[in-house]
Design an enzyme around this catalytic site. Structure first.
Site, PDB file in Angstrom:
ATOM      1  CG  ASN A  12      -1.680   1.242   1.449  1.00 30.16           C
ATOM      2  OD1 ASN A  12      -1.800   2.056   0.539  1.00 30.16           O
ATOM      3  ND2 ASN A  12      -2.226   1.424   2.642  1.00 30.16           N
ATOM      4  CE  LYS A  14       0.290   3.297   4.748  1.00 27.12           C
ATOM      5  NZ  LYS A  14       0.324   3.405   6.176  1.00 27.12           N
ATOM      6  CG  HIS A  98      -5.529   1.702   5.405  1.00 24.24           C
ATOM      7  ND1 HIS A  98      -5.047   2.623   6.291  1.00 24.24           N
ATOM      8  CD2 HIS A  98      -4.529   0.817   5.173  1.00 24.24           C
ATOM      9  CE1 HIS A  98      -3.783   2.309   6.591  1.00 24.24           C
ATOM     10  NE2 HIS A  98      -3.446   1.219   5.916  1.00 24.24           N
ATOM     11  CD  GLU A 100      -2.575   5.313   6.980  1.00 20.86           C
ATOM     12  OE1 GLU A 100      -2.619   5.424   5.751  1.00 20.86           O
ATOM     13  OE2 GLU A 100      -1.604   4.807   7.584  1.00 20.86           O
ATOM     14  CD  GLU A 170      -3.202  -2.841   7.415  1.00 16.68           C
ATOM     15  OE1 GLU A 170      -2.116  -3.079   6.899  1.00 16.68           O
ATOM     16  OE2 GLU A 170      -3.830  -1.795   7.226  1.00 16.68           O
ATOM     17  N   GLY A 176       2.934   1.790  10.746  1.00 19.37           N
ATOM     18  CA  GLY A 176       3.897   2.874  10.576  1.00 19.37           C
ATOM     19  C   GLY A 176       4.654   3.230  11.843  1.00 19.37           C
ATOM     20  CB  SER A 216       5.753  -2.266  11.748  1.00 20.68           C
ATOM     21  OG  SER A 216       5.319  -0.943  12.028  1.00 20.68           O
TER      22      SER A 216
END
Ligand code: PEP
Length: 253
Positions: A12, A14, A98, A100, A170, A176, A216
């Site tokens: 991904n 992003k 996702h 985010e 996730e 991240g 990660s």
């Protein structure tokens, strides 16, 4: 990893990479994974890079994903992209929900559900993200949150449709941050999700369902994660932006 399920590794990207940068990245990845035939390799570039990339990945073993889509066919939804537009560009997969998107763009289990159903209706394969916040894990609520997200996401989705879906677990605290869930922590949630899907559908659907871990993942930890029986792949952010690290991840042993 269960030999009955084909591993799926997805990157991904992003909001990174111009068209030129994206084409260069995917060209290097394609070269490095040319002989990788026993697993699915997917990249999710930003929308703007998709038209450039499609020419580079033609005749390779790389599949193309979008990072998001809208649930309506068309209309007055400024700034949005429809399933048909993604198909038009050559996308096969679409990432939905996702964290985010949930955190910064107001996505809910309800909108995630609408997007999944639209993607399936139009012929896109959804990669559906679920995951708990650190505060939820610390409060002992990880399973409860995951169950709510999974049940909300798949409302009205048939058993036949479930066979087209990939779930990405996730944990938000691992995205991240450099903090990976341990292979045991990840596998525990994957097995929990598979159990919920079995209860809601049947054993065949649950056994066939591919569940990726994301958070990660790097070339250094991918093999330990993939060694677990309920982990069928990885959804990778940071480490997918460099050709060497993404290729090393895809080619995990
Ligand atoms: C992601 O955003 O899906 C992700 C897992 O990111 P990272 O690998 O950078 O943690």
């Amino acid at each position: 990893m269960n030999p009955k399920r084909r591993p799926i590794i997805a990157g991904n990207w992003k909001m990174n990479k111009t068209t030129v940068e994206a084409c260069e990245l995917v060209r290097k990845i394609a070269y490095a994974v040319i002989n990788t035939k026993d697993r699915d390799v997917v990249v999710a570039p930003p929308f703007t890079a998709i038209p450039g990339i499609i020419d580079v990945i033609r005749d390779t073993n790389i599949g193309l994903a979008a990072q998001n889509m809208h649930w309506e066919d068309k209309g007055a939804f400024t700034g949005e992209i429809s399933a048909e537009m993604l198909l038009d560009l050559g996308c096969k997969y679409v990432i939905i929900g996702h964290s985010e998107r949930r955190q910064y763009f107001g996505e809910t289990d309800g909108t995630v559900n609408k997007k999944i159903r639209q993607a399936l209706n139009k012929g896109l394969l959804p990669i559906v993200c679920v995951g708990e916040l650190l505060s939820e894990r610390e409060a002992g609520k990880a399973n409860e949150v995951i169950e709510r997200q999974v049940m909300g996401a798949f409302k009205g989705v048939t058993a036949a449709e479930m066979q087209k879906i990939v779930i990405a677990y996730e944990p938000v605290w691992a995205i991240g941050t450099g903090k990976t869930a341990t292979p045991d922590q990840a596998n525990e949630i994957h097995a929990f999700i598979r159990g919920k899907v079995k209860a809601a559908y049947n054993a065949d659907v649950a056994e066939g369902l591919r569940i990726q871990y994301g958070g990660s993942v790097t070339p250094d930890n991918v093999s330990q994660l993939m060694a677990k029986p309920d982990i069928d792949g990885a959804l990778v952010g940071g480490a997918s932006l460099k050709p060497e690290s993404f290729a090393a991840l895809v080619n995990f042993k």
